[in-house]
Motif scaffolding. Sequence first.
Motif, PDB file in Angstrom:
ATOM      1  N   ARG A   1       0.830  -1.209   0.000  1.00  0.00           N
ATOM      2  CA  ARG A   1       0.000   0.000   0.000  1.00  0.00           C
ATOM      3  C   ARG A   1       0.871   1.270   0.000  1.00  0.00           C
ATOM      4  O   ARG A   1       0.670   2.168  -0.816  1.00  0.00           O
ATOM      5  CB  ARG A   1      -0.911  -0.013   1.239  1.00  0.00           C
ATOM      6  N   ASP A   2       1.888   1.281   0.856  1.00  0.00           N
ATOM      7  CA  ASP A   2       2.681   2.508   1.023  1.00  0.00           C
ATOM      8  C   ASP A   2       3.688   2.739  -0.091  1.00  0.00           C
ATOM      9  O   ASP A   2       3.988   3.871  -0.449  1.00  0.00           O
ATOM     10  CB  ASP A   2       3.423   2.477   2.364  1.00  0.00           C
ATOM     11  N   LEU A   3       4.257   1.643  -0.605  1.00  0.00           N
ATOM     12  CA  LEU A   3       5.301   1.792  -1.620  1.00  0.00           C
ATOM     13  C   LEU A   3       4.800   1.503  -3.031  1.00  0.00           C
ATOM     14  O   LEU A   3       5.500   1.749  -4.015  1.00  0.00           O
ATOM     15  CB  LEU A   3       6.483   0.841  -1.323  1.00  0.00           C
ATOM     16  N   GLY A   4       3.601   0.928  -3.107  1.00  0.00           N
ATOM     17  CA  GLY A   4       3.056   0.606  -4.423  1.00  0.00           C
ATOM     18  C   GLY A   4       3.743  -0.593  -5.069  1.00  0.00           C
ATOM     19  O   GLY A   4       3.623  -0.807  -6.282  1.00  0.00           O
ATOM     20  N   THR A   5       4.418  -1.392  -4.265  1.00  0.00           N
ATOM     21  CA  THR A   5       5.132  -2.564  -4.801  1.00  0.00           C
ATOM     22  C   THR A   5       4.138  -3.662  -5.177  1.00  0.00           C
ATOM     23  O   THR A   5       3.188  -3.926  -4.440  1.00  0.00           O
ATOM     24  CB  THR A   5       6.095  -3.120  -3.739  1.00  0.00           C
ATOM     25  N   THR A   6       4.369  -4.299  -6.315  1.00  0.00           N
ATOM     26  CA  THR A   6       3.523  -5.419  -6.735  1.00  0.00           C
ATOM     27  C   THR A   6       4.009  -6.684  -6.043  1.00  0.00           C
ATOM     28  O   THR A   6       5.204  -6.985  -6.067  1.00  0.00           O
ATOM     29  CB  THR A   6       3.628  -5.610  -8.263  1.00  0.00           C
ATOM     30  N   PHE A   7       3.102  -7.407  -5.406  1.00  0.00           N
ATOM     31  CA  PHE A   7       3.455  -8.667  -4.745  1.00  0.00           C
ATOM     32  C   PHE A   7       2.750  -9.815  -5.466  1.00  0.00           C
ATOM     33  O   PHE A   7       1.554  -9.761  -5.730  1.00  0.00           O
ATOM     34  CB  PHE A   7       2.989  -8.673  -3.277  1.00  0.00           C
ATOM     35  N   ILE A   8       3.512 -10.831  -5.814  1.00  0.00           N
ATOM     36  CA  ILE A   8       2.920 -12.056  -6.351  1.00  0.00           C
ATOM     37  C   ILE A   8       3.381 -13.209  -5.472  1.00  0.00           C
ATOM     38  O   ILE A   8       4.587 -13.424  -5.290  1.00  0.00           O
ATOM     39  CB  ILE A   8       3.326 -12.310  -7.816  1.00  0.00           C
ATOM     40  N   PHE A   9       2.430 -13.914  -4.920  1.00  0.00           N
ATOM     41  CA  PHE A   9       2.735 -15.030  -4.028  1.00  0.00           C
ATOM     42  C   PHE A   9       2.536 -16.358  -4.751  1.00  0.00           C
ATOM     43  O   PHE A   9       1.728 -16.469  -5.657  1.00  0.00           O
ATOM     44  CB  PHE A   9       1.772 -15.032  -2.820  1.00  0.00           C
ATOM     45  N   SER A  10       3.271 -17.325  -4.301  1.00  0.00           N
ATOM     46  CA  SER A  10       2.969 -18.711  -4.662  1.00  0.00           C
ATOM     47  C   SER A  10       2.616 -19.353  -3.343  1.00  0.00           C
ATOM     48  O   SER A  10       3.424 -19.356  -2.411  1.00  0.00           O
ATOM     49  CB  SER A  10       4.209 -19.356  -5.270  1.00  0.00           C
ATOM     50  N   THR A  11       1.389 -19.871  -3.229  1.00  0.00           N
ATOM     51  CA  THR A  11       0.983 -20.380  -1.912  1.00  0.00           C
ATOM     52  C   THR A  11      -0.189 -21.345  -2.006  1.00  0.00           C
ATOM     53  O   THR A  11      -0.929 -21.362  -3.005  1.00  0.00           O
ATOM     54  CB  THR A  11       0.602 -19.211  -0.984  1.00  0.00           C
ATOM     55  N   HIS A  12      -0.275 -22.168  -0.998  1.00  0.00           N
ATOM     56  CA  HIS A  12      -1.542 -22.880  -0.824  1.00  0.00           C
ATOM     57  C   HIS A  12      -1.981 -22.749   0.637  1.00  0.00           C
ATOM     58  O   HIS A  12      -2.784 -23.499   1.137  1.00  0.00           O
ATOM     59  CB  HIS A  12      -1.422 -24.347  -1.250  1.00  0.00           C
ATOM     60  N   ASP A  13      -1.386 -21.725   1.282  1.00  0.00           N
ATOM     61  CA  ASP A  13      -1.677 -21.478   2.694  1.00  0.00           C
ATOM     62  C   ASP A  13      -2.914 -20.581   2.798  1.00  0.00           C
ATOM     63  O   ASP A  13      -2.940 -19.465   2.278  1.00  0.00           O
ATOM     64  CB  ASP A  13      -0.453 -20.799   3.316  1.00  0.00           C
ATOM     65  N   GLU A  14      -3.924 -21.074   3.472  1.00  0.00           N
ATOM     66  CA  GLU A  14      -5.181 -20.326   3.617  1.00  0.00           C
ATOM     67  C   GLU A  14      -4.957 -18.967   4.284  1.00  0.00           C
ATOM     68  O   GLU A  14      -5.653 -17.991   3.972  1.00  0.00           O
ATOM     69  CB  GLU A  14      -6.193 -21.137   4.439  1.00  0.00           C
ATOM     70  N   LYS A  15      -3.986 -18.910   5.196  1.00  0.00           N
ATOM     71  CA  LYS A  15      -3.729 -17.642   5.900  1.00  0.00           C
ATOM     72  C   LYS A  15      -3.311 -16.570   4.896  1.00  0.00           C
ATOM     73  O   LYS A  15      -3.690 -15.413   5.019  1.00  0.00           O
ATOM     74  CB  LYS A  15      -2.618 -17.832   6.945  1.00  0.00           C
ATOM     75  N   VAL A  16      -2.516 -16.991   3.907  1.00  0.00           N
ATOM     76  CA  VAL A  16      -2.062 -16.036   2.888  1.00  0.00           C
ATOM     77  C   VAL A  16      -3.213 -15.685   1.965  1.00  0.00           C
ATOM     78  O   VAL A  16      -3.448 -14.507   1.634  1.00  0.00           O
ATOM     79  CB  VAL A  16      -0.881 -16.620   2.068  1.00  0.00           C
TER      80      VAL A  16
END
Lengths: 422, 241
Positions: B194-209
């Motif tokens: 939100r603050d830096l405008g960085t794009t995040f792409i995750f690889s996950t199967h964790d429900e928390k994420v």
Amino acid sequence: MLAFLAKGLFRDRSRSLFPLLTCAIGVSLVVVLDAYQRGAMDGMFRVMSSFVTGHLRVTTRAYAKAGTDASNDLALLGVDSVLAGLRRDFPEVTWTPRTRFGGLVDVPDSTGNTRVQSPAAGLAVDLSEASPEREILRIEKSLVTGHLPSASGEVLLSDDFARRLGVRLGDKVTLVSSTMNGSIATWNFILCGTVRFGILAMDRGAMLCDIKEIQQALDMPDAADQILGFLPREQYDDKLATRLASEFNAAHPGENEYAPEMETMRTASGLGSMFSLLDWAAALILIIFIVAMSVVLWNAGLMGSLRRYGEIGVRLAIGESKGAVYRSLLAEAFLVGLVGSAIGTAIGLGFSFYLQEVGFNVAGMMRNATMVIGDVIRARIAPMSYIVGFLPGLIATFLGAAISGLGVYKRQTAMLAKELGS
Amino acid sequence: MENGVVVCTDKLVRKFHVGRTELVALKEVSLEFRRGEFAGLVGPSGSGKTTLLNIIGTLDTPTSGSATVLGERVESLSPVRAASLRSRHIGFIFQTFNLLPVYTAYENVEFPLLLLGLSSAERRRKVTDALEWVGLADRAKSRPTQLSGGESQRVAIARAVVKRPELVLADEPTANLDAENSHKILQTMVGLNRDLGTTFIFSTHDEKVIRYLRRKVSLVDGRVAEDRTLEPGEVRSQKLE
């Protein structure tokens, strides 16, 4: 970046301390080995030249051909004349006549009957005040009791031999031998001193007297087995010796077997193969060391790379190029090799210096040795000692890292995320 | 990067050969990720998440199709250019943190800046900022062995974002963390996004994420099974404190 990598290197002992120790130990061993080998060979050559062959040896052709079977009937005649010619033609060489003889030493009791007898190996040299033999054989330093022969009929025995015979200074000892013409010769001596040369073959049963005395005893007027020549500073120079021998032999052509012939230390007493061995020994040691250390350090490098697999993976993933990672591994290896080799050389030189000054007593190991060799073997530090371990240590460490580090290029970046995630 | 598109894949195919067997890890995957997205590649093991993340991270190249990352065609990038792109514009966060063990937290975060050749003063400012973003300014001198799992992952996040990359790729970033630390980490990343405008792409199967994502791309057997923007009510993102 360099400071960053250096910081990591110093903190990670398995990257710095252990390879450094491996390198330092290997280098120090090579330095000591090299100096010890040089010192041992020097000692052996010095003893061989001083007591047996000289740097140059003039004998009759027949005497030279007979080798170890040579006897006094093949001795040089007109020694004073030959000696004068040698001193005139080769003034840079110190020339001195010698005669070897064998026989029985008979020690009489108070009634004149034999109390004890023993075979002796005799050496007759010029023992006059101005004789170079005093320095060549280090006779004064070797004196254990008594004094050098100064009057007619005086003789020195090796200290161990005198003890074994049970003779004291002033006692009479009789030499039973043969003249150069083959007749029985007996000659009475007075024991004036005992010596210990530190050479087991000599100390077991040596008899040392003036050459004039033995010329009378063995009926060999103006004759001697051999005339030995010593090059300046007691340093054998094979090229110089070969040149001088060639010049001498060219000036004395012909087939007369009693004509004089000059041999070098290399050719006399079959030392040629030992000289050749020496020429190759240093190179052989270096090659073995480089190969062995490269294998060890390559293996250490591979182990290090395996241990640092994760770290290198992270660096590649973060964006460091494979070339940069490889170069950093080489730089680390260079630094470790440089410091390790320097430390190893310093330790090796320190230990070699100790061996040079104090030596290593091998008398206990060589009680029955027949070789003419000193009982204290010393190392000798030479200019070569400073680089003989240093350069191979540095090269091997660098080479080991260079080979093992190639794994960086084989690493598939496509697998990084999977590897680093596991 | 037209219209703020950071990543664009077009009919992306990636095949692997295991012996004589051909495995197709990605089957004509076409996706776009825009600047500032907080998206996840979701799916079971073997669905192609990591393979896609590898290609987006320029660690791998496609067998066919194309992938454009920050304006660069991945399939035609040289290894050196790919390394340069990663060092300047892409940050990685790994499941096992992968901090360099002999360096302090500060030095770990500083490392990507050394690759960029920044001055000492500039590095100091950026590293201090990054550690403050993740709430670890007071642990700057700690070694990884002195940090908890959550703290280690926050250092890893700081390392990934210190150079202000346009794209951060996070491969199962919470897999080794407990629930509390996972939420802290995710909140940190949401704040940075939100603050830096960085794009995040995750690889996950964790429900928390998954509950934090604003876009969920579901992969099944190498295909995009679902690409869904999550409704605000579905997202648990919170303001970074």
